[in-house]
Motif scaffolding. Structure first.
Motif, PDB file in Angstrom:
ATOM      1  N   TRP A  74       2.418  -3.650   2.377  1.00  9.81           N
ATOM      2  CA  TRP A  74       3.553  -3.161   1.047  1.00  9.81           C
ATOM      3  C   TRP A  74       4.402  -3.633   0.289  1.00  9.81           C
ATOM      4  O   TRP A  74       3.902  -4.170  -0.940  1.00  9.81           O
ATOM      5  N   ALA A  77       0.042   4.303  -1.917  1.00  5.08           N
ATOM      6  CA  ALA A  77      -1.210   2.812  -0.725  1.00  5.08           C
ATOM      7  C   ALA A  77      -2.042   4.693  -0.525  1.00  5.08           C
ATOM      8  O   ALA A  77      -1.766   5.766  -0.641  1.00  5.08           O
ATOM      9  N   PHE A 117      -0.020  -6.172  -2.064  1.00  4.65           N
ATOM     10  CA  PHE A 117       0.007  -5.479  -3.543  1.00  4.65           C
ATOM     11  C   PHE A 117       0.038  -6.051  -4.875  1.00  4.65           C
ATOM     12  O   PHE A 117       0.018  -5.811  -5.531  1.00  4.65           O
ATOM     13  N   ALA A 140      -5.066   0.755  -2.329  1.00  3.08           N
ATOM     14  CA  ALA A 140      -4.150   1.889  -3.381  1.00  3.08           C
ATOM     15  C   ALA A 140      -4.467   3.257  -3.244  1.00  3.08           C
ATOM     16  O   ALA A 140      -4.881   3.850  -2.397  1.00  3.08           O
ATOM     17  N   GLY A 185      -0.424   0.996  -6.123  1.00  4.70           N
ATOM     18  CA  GLY A 185      -0.533  -0.057  -5.419  1.00  4.70           C
ATOM     19  C   GLY A 185       0.891  -0.357  -6.260  1.00  4.70           C
ATOM     20  O   GLY A 185       1.721  -0.840  -5.635  1.00  4.70           O
TER      21      GLY A 185
END
Length: 363
Positions: free
Chosen positions: A305, A272, A309, A282, A268
């Motif tokens: 992203w 990913a 996360f 992740a 993460g």
């Protein structure tokens, strides 16, 4: 305690903090399928010959790669294709040729049993540069772990074909366990005979089918043996690059001896994954429902992203139990995420504790 090693750990800690703040994606797993031709004892995803519903279509995964290439520098993101057994996906090379044409370098993880000269040609045509093949022991132990017909002979034949094709990286990967821990020298000799460029060892997490097999898990003495073995081999071996896959924090005496980097779990932060059904996560081995951050069918990958996360980037939620007062928290942050039990909200394995290290004294 060696002051120099503590200083090195603190410098590494500062570097990791900066990497967390910037979270530059540089490694992307694509779990292309959960179908597999084997039934391995340690499989974290419990893969088999039945294809679960919801697998991304050719056009859906191409669209995802296209959007990621639009929003990121694709040349700086290594795509690791995994499964299940990746070679069972019929459109694999069509998709990866498309991804490579968009700028992504890529490699794959395979059990090696389906590699043929025809497959080698498709790998080359699609721009593949690295491949990791499971080699979990000499014939008896590899066959025990990789349940299936002639798995050892077919895997080693696959490795020979890949080496002969001169891919830049042909890596053998070994899951260390109670059965093969004392035959590491024999596996090493086999790696040299096969001509691989890299040999990577790892230990399994208590997930998937591995939970049901006690022989997959090392005790304290076996862990010490493994770490010492890897450290010595890394110093002595010049031709094959030997490494230990990220697993956990082992304290300053061991850190830096069995891996090129000191410990940090990059899930993460730099890493990913796109799972077989499009879920964005992740590391693919993490519990899916508790850690998924979105889905490429409905969400913009870059937005997920950059705006989600946080589960991975601020890990203070794991500072509980023994971790709460441990002096190594800043360097370890609760060990690898895949060793965390998200249901019980506790760490499944602390390597410091296992090896008898002191949590409360660094002098």
């Amino acid at each position: 305690m060696n002051i120099f090693k503590i200083g090195k750990l603190k410098l590494w800690q500062e570097y990791c903090k900066q990497e967390v703040a910037e979270h530059k994606l540089n490694y992307l797993f694509w779990e292309c399928t959960l179908r597999c031709n084997l039934h391995c004892r340690h499989c974290g995803s419990s893969c088999g010959d039945v294809l679960p519903p919801g697998e991304l279509t050719t056009e859906e995964i191409k669209k995802a790669f296209s959007e990621i290439a639009r929003d990121f520098d694709a040349k700086k993101i290594m795509v690791a294709v995994t499964g299940g057994e990746a070679l069972l996906r019929p459109d694999l090379f069509e998709v990866m040729k498309y991804a490579n044409g968009s700028g992504f370098p890529w490699g794959m993880v395979t059990n090696g049993t389906l590699v043929t000269p025809e497959i080698i040609g498709k790998m080359k045509d699609a721009g593949m540069t690295s491949v990791s093949v499971s080699l979990d022991g000499t014939e008896a132990n590899h066959t025990w772990q990789r349940i299936g017909q002639d798995t050892f002979k077919r895997a080693t034949n696959g490795i020979r074909l890949l080496v002969a094709a001169k891919f830049p990286i042909v890596e053998a990967i070994t899951c260390a366990n109670k059965r093969n821990i004392k035959e590491l020298d024999a596996i090493y000799a086999l790696c040299k005979e096969l001509g691989v460029t890299h040999w990577r060892m790892f230990s399994i997490s208590p997930v998937g089918r591995a939970r049901e097999c006690e022989e997959m898990f090392l005790d304290a003495g076996e862990w010490k043996y493994l770490l010492d073995y890897i450290a010595k081999k890394r110093k002595a071996e010049k031709k094959i690059k030997i490494s230990f896959c990220e697993e956990g924090f082992f304290g300053p005496e061991a850190e830096g001896t069995m891996r090129d980097q000191l410990f940090f779990c990059w899930a993460g932060i730099k890493v990913a994954s796109i799972l077989y059904n499009g879920d964005i996560g992740a590391c693919p081995i993490l519990p899916r429902e508790q850690t998924k951050q979105g889905n490429v069918r409905t969400d913009d990958f870059a937005k997920v992203w950059n705006e989600k996360f946080q589960l991975f980037r601020d890990r203070d939620w794991r500072k509980v139990g023994a971790c709460e007062k441990c002096v190594w928290w800043d360097f370890c942050q609760g060990n690898s995420l895949h060793l965390w039990d998200f249901n019980e909200k506790k760490l499944n394995l602390c390597h410091l504790e296992l090896l008898g290290k002191d949590h409360e004294n660094i002098k």
